[in-house]
Scaffold this motif. Structure first.
Motif, PDB file in Angstrom:
ATOM      1  N   TRP A   1       1.488  -3.629  -7.786  1.00  0.00           N
ATOM      2  CA  TRP A   1       2.844  -3.408  -8.293  1.00  0.00           C
ATOM      3  C   TRP A   1       3.027  -1.947  -8.700  1.00  0.00           C
ATOM      4  O   TRP A   1       4.074  -1.350  -8.422  1.00  0.00           O
ATOM      5  N   GLU A   2       2.035  -1.371  -9.340  1.00  0.00           N
ATOM      6  CA  GLU A   2       2.145   0.017  -9.787  1.00  0.00           C
ATOM      7  C   GLU A   2       2.293   0.987  -8.616  1.00  0.00           C
ATOM      8  O   GLU A   2       2.940   2.030  -8.745  1.00  0.00           O
ATOM      9  N   SER A   3       1.716   0.641  -7.480  1.00  0.00           N
ATOM     10  CA  SER A   3       1.829   1.511  -6.311  1.00  0.00           C
ATOM     11  C   SER A   3       3.237   1.482  -5.726  1.00  0.00           C
ATOM     12  O   SER A   3       3.639   2.412  -5.014  1.00  0.00           O
ATOM     13  N   SER A   4       3.988   0.430  -6.020  1.00  0.00           N
ATOM     14  CA  SER A   4       5.372   0.325  -5.549  1.00  0.00           C
ATOM     15  C   SER A   4       6.161  -0.559  -6.512  1.00  0.00           C
ATOM     16  O   SER A   4       6.444  -1.718  -6.213  1.00  0.00           O
ATOM     17  N   PRO A   5       6.523  -0.018  -7.674  1.00  0.00           N
ATOM     18  CA  PRO A   5       7.213  -0.842  -8.691  1.00  0.00           C
ATOM     19  C   PRO A   5       8.545  -1.378  -8.180  1.00  0.00           C
ATOM     20  O   PRO A   5       9.355  -0.645  -7.614  1.00  0.00           O
ATOM     21  N   LYS A   6       8.749  -2.665  -8.367  1.00  0.00           N
ATOM     22  CA  LYS A   6      10.004  -3.287  -7.933  1.00  0.00           C
ATOM     23  C   LYS A   6      10.229  -4.567  -8.713  1.00  0.00           C
ATOM     24  O   LYS A   6       9.305  -5.117  -9.333  1.00  0.00           O
ATOM     25  N   CYS A   7      11.464  -5.037  -8.681  1.00  0.00           N
ATOM     26  CA  CYS A   7      11.777  -6.310  -9.307  1.00  0.00           C
ATOM     27  C   CYS A   7      11.266  -7.462  -8.451  1.00  0.00           C
ATOM     28  O   CYS A   7      11.087  -7.329  -7.235  1.00  0.00           O
ATOM     29  N   PHE A   8      11.048  -8.589  -9.099  1.00  0.00           N
ATOM     30  CA  PHE A   8      10.477  -9.734  -8.396  1.00  0.00           C
ATOM     31  C   PHE A   8      11.501 -10.339  -7.435  1.00  0.00           C
ATOM     32  O   PHE A   8      12.615 -10.685  -7.845  1.00  0.00           O
ATOM     33  N   PRO A   9      11.162 -10.470  -6.157  1.00  0.00           N
ATOM     34  CA  PRO A   9      12.110 -11.032  -5.177  1.00  0.00           C
ATOM     35  C   PRO A   9      12.133 -12.558  -5.235  1.00  0.00           C
ATOM     36  O   PRO A   9      11.413 -13.238  -4.507  1.00  0.00           O
TER      37      PRO A   9
ATOM     38  N   MET B  76      12.200   2.175 -10.865  1.00  0.00           N
ATOM     39  CA  MET B  76      13.464   2.825 -10.556  1.00  0.00           C
ATOM     40  C   MET B  76      14.537   1.765 -10.380  1.00  0.00           C
ATOM     41  O   MET B  76      14.429   0.887  -9.513  1.00  0.00           O
ATOM     42  N   VAL B  77      15.570   1.831 -11.201  1.00  0.00           N
ATOM     43  CA  VAL B  77      16.633   0.830 -11.193  1.00  0.00           C
ATOM     44  C   VAL B  77      17.854   1.392 -10.482  1.00  0.00           C
ATOM     45  O   VAL B  77      18.261   2.525 -10.740  1.00  0.00           O
TER      46      VAL B  77
END
Length: 521
Positions: A429-437, A237-238
């Motif tokens: 990651w699939e359990s909580s998709p996000k961009c790399f911090p 989600m962006v």
């Protein structure tokens, strides 16, 4: 070997729009401003498209690609002496070679698209890449290589300054900038980080150089297969307006290249492993074989096999005549040269930051997962196939324990990153998709990227190898380290170190660290 040709390009492959402006941030597009006398100027800007249309379909971004949408475009390039032909001939040569290279790397000439379900793809639509001719005739090679700290001039040798990879939806995925110097030329490349990692980037760059030099066939064809566990059904989600970088781009920073000769690294590795002198050669050969087994850069498999056979026979003979096993601590964990060097840096930076002993420090190391997955990915799989492994330790432990202890922490984490761990990272990651911090959020982080195994100095565009490899401003913050091979080869390593000015001063006065730096012992 065929020499470089300087014939012109077909107009169908180049759309030229001549402009003359100072280089600026690409985030809001190029804008005119009053010219500074010392600025790099854009002479021309055109679009280069592949010389043949692509038949490759849309490529879905993977669970390793998607987190990079908030990172800057990769910016890497080579500093060369001036070629023995006019600049116009050089530009024609490079444009034609780039057009040919894009046939083999069609994603780089495409754009990002997001479908109705939120999945992000690379559409290989032959939209083309930017090709920029810039001039910095007031800058000499010595001005770039003689200062202790990396001069800011390098930051202006790249397009897409501080452009976030998500913007590949609206902008080219890649730009090549050729900057004329007083006595040289810099060929810089900016590539969307959600499309390539270091392995893919250097495969493209070296292929570009090969075709510029006159080679007719490529030796390392990229693999575009999208059937592995990396291809996920999770949706990232962006936020409205796209993701942003997670670090400040305005913090004061110092940047320096620290060079380590092969001899210095072997000395350090010997110390970390507590080797007896009779064991060093054996261990060094074992490491060479280990690296060779994971190395995708094998243009001549027959020659590679001969080298492997010679080393294996040498090892058999060495083991047969060696001292008893108690003399060579083979029963202990063997620390690699690069892990030894990373541990040395971890200790020195931690010391320079002057933390309380209870402060938790983090050393992040990017690892290639192509050979860690089962079944293995093709060594030249195109895209991101990297994961960032964090190692944690208190400042007190890092500084009070010996160097081997620090190296063992890194070694155990890297060794444990097998197929199961790669899949666990993907599942998390699939359990909580996000961009790399990306960044240094608590002031106690080090992030190691790139690799001394990348063939950065193998690119010869027709008049010799690069004098130096340098990066732009992209993805740089306090604690960002990039590892390059040394120009002299043979296992030498350069570390591009970015730190706060205060921490850099502390590192430069650290005797344990500086004794291994070339020219500073």
């Amino acid at each position: 070997m065929a020499g470089p040709s300087v014939a012109g390009l077909s107009s169908k492959n180049v759309n030229e729009n001549r402009i003359r402006v100072p280089i600026q941030s690409e985030r809001e597009g190029r804008k005119s401003e009053k010219m500074r006398p010392d600025s790099v100027t854009i002479v021309s800007n055109c679009t280069v498209i592949p010389e043949k249309k692509s038949s490759l379909g849309d490529l879905k971004l993977s669970a390793s690609d998607l987190p990079m949408l908030s990172c800057h475009y990769i910016q890497k390039g080579g500093l060369f002496t001036r070629p023995p032909f006019p600049i116009d001939a050089l530009l024609a040569l490079l444009k034609r070679a780039l057009s040919s290279t894009l046939v083999h790397f069609p994603p780089l000439a495409g754009r990002l698209i997001t479908d109705a379900h939120g999945y992000v793809y690379i559409t290989c639509n032959d939209a083309g890449v930017d090709f920029i001719h810039a001039n910095a005739g007031h800058i000499f090679i010595r001005d770039l290589l003689s200062p202790i700290h990396v001069p800011d001039s390098f930051k202006e040798f790249f397009a897409f300054d501080r452009t976030v990879s998500y913007d590949g939806h609206f902008k080219p995925i890649m730009a090549v900038q050729v900057t004329e110097l007083a006595d040289g030329v810099f060929i810089g490349c900016a590539v969307n980080h959600a499309v390539t990692d270091g392995t893919s980037f250097w495969n493209f760059f070296n292929t570009f150089a090969d075709l510029s030099r006159g080679l007719k066939r490529i030796s390392r064809a990229p693999c575009f297969e999208r059937k592995s566990v990396l291809i996920s059904q999770a949706v990232l989600m962006v936020p409205q307006g796209g993701p942003k970088v997670t670090f400040s781009g305005d913090a004061p920073l110092a940047e320096r290249i620290f060079s380590f000769s092969r001899e210095a690294i072997l000395k350090l590795k010997s110390k970390v492993n507590n080797h007896q002198s009779s064991c060093i050669g054996e261990i060094d050969a074992i490491e060479i074989l280990g690296k060779q087994s994971n190395d995708p850069w094998k243009p001549d498999q027959k020659a590679s096999g001969k080298v492997t056979s010679v080393l294996e026979n040498w090892l058999k003979n060495a083991v047969a005549v060696s001292k008893p096993q108690t003399d060579c601590p083979n029963q202990t964990v063997e620390i690699s040269s690069f892990q030894s060097l990373s541990a040395l840096l971890w200790r020195a930076v931690t010391r320079a930051r002057k933390f309380h002993p209870s402060k938790t420090t983090t050393f992040r190391m990017a690892v290639n997962v192509r050979h860690r997955l089962e079944p293995k990915l093709d060594p030249l799989y195109f895209g991101n196939a990297i994961q960032s492994i964090p190692t944690y330790a208190s400042a007190g432990d890092v500084l009070s324990r010996d160097l081997r202890w620090c190296a063992e922490q890194l070694n155990s984490n890297v060794k444990a990153h097998n197929d199961d761990m790669v899949r666990k990272f993907i599942g998390d990651w699939e359990s909580s998709p996000k961009c790399f911090p990306l960044g240094n959020f608590d002031g106690a982080m080090i992030t190691m990227g790139s690799s001394p195994r990348f063939p950065m100095y193998d690119n010869d565009f027709g008049w010799g190898r690069p004098m130096a490899i340098r990066g732009g401003r992209a993805n740089k913050f306090d604690g960002k380290i990039s590892a390059f091979p040394g120009r002299e080869g043979g296992g030498s390593v350069d570390l591009e170190v970015v730190l706060s000015p205060e921490t850099m001063a502390g590192l430069e006065s650290d005797s344990e660290f500086m004794q291994y730096v070339t020219g500073c012992a």
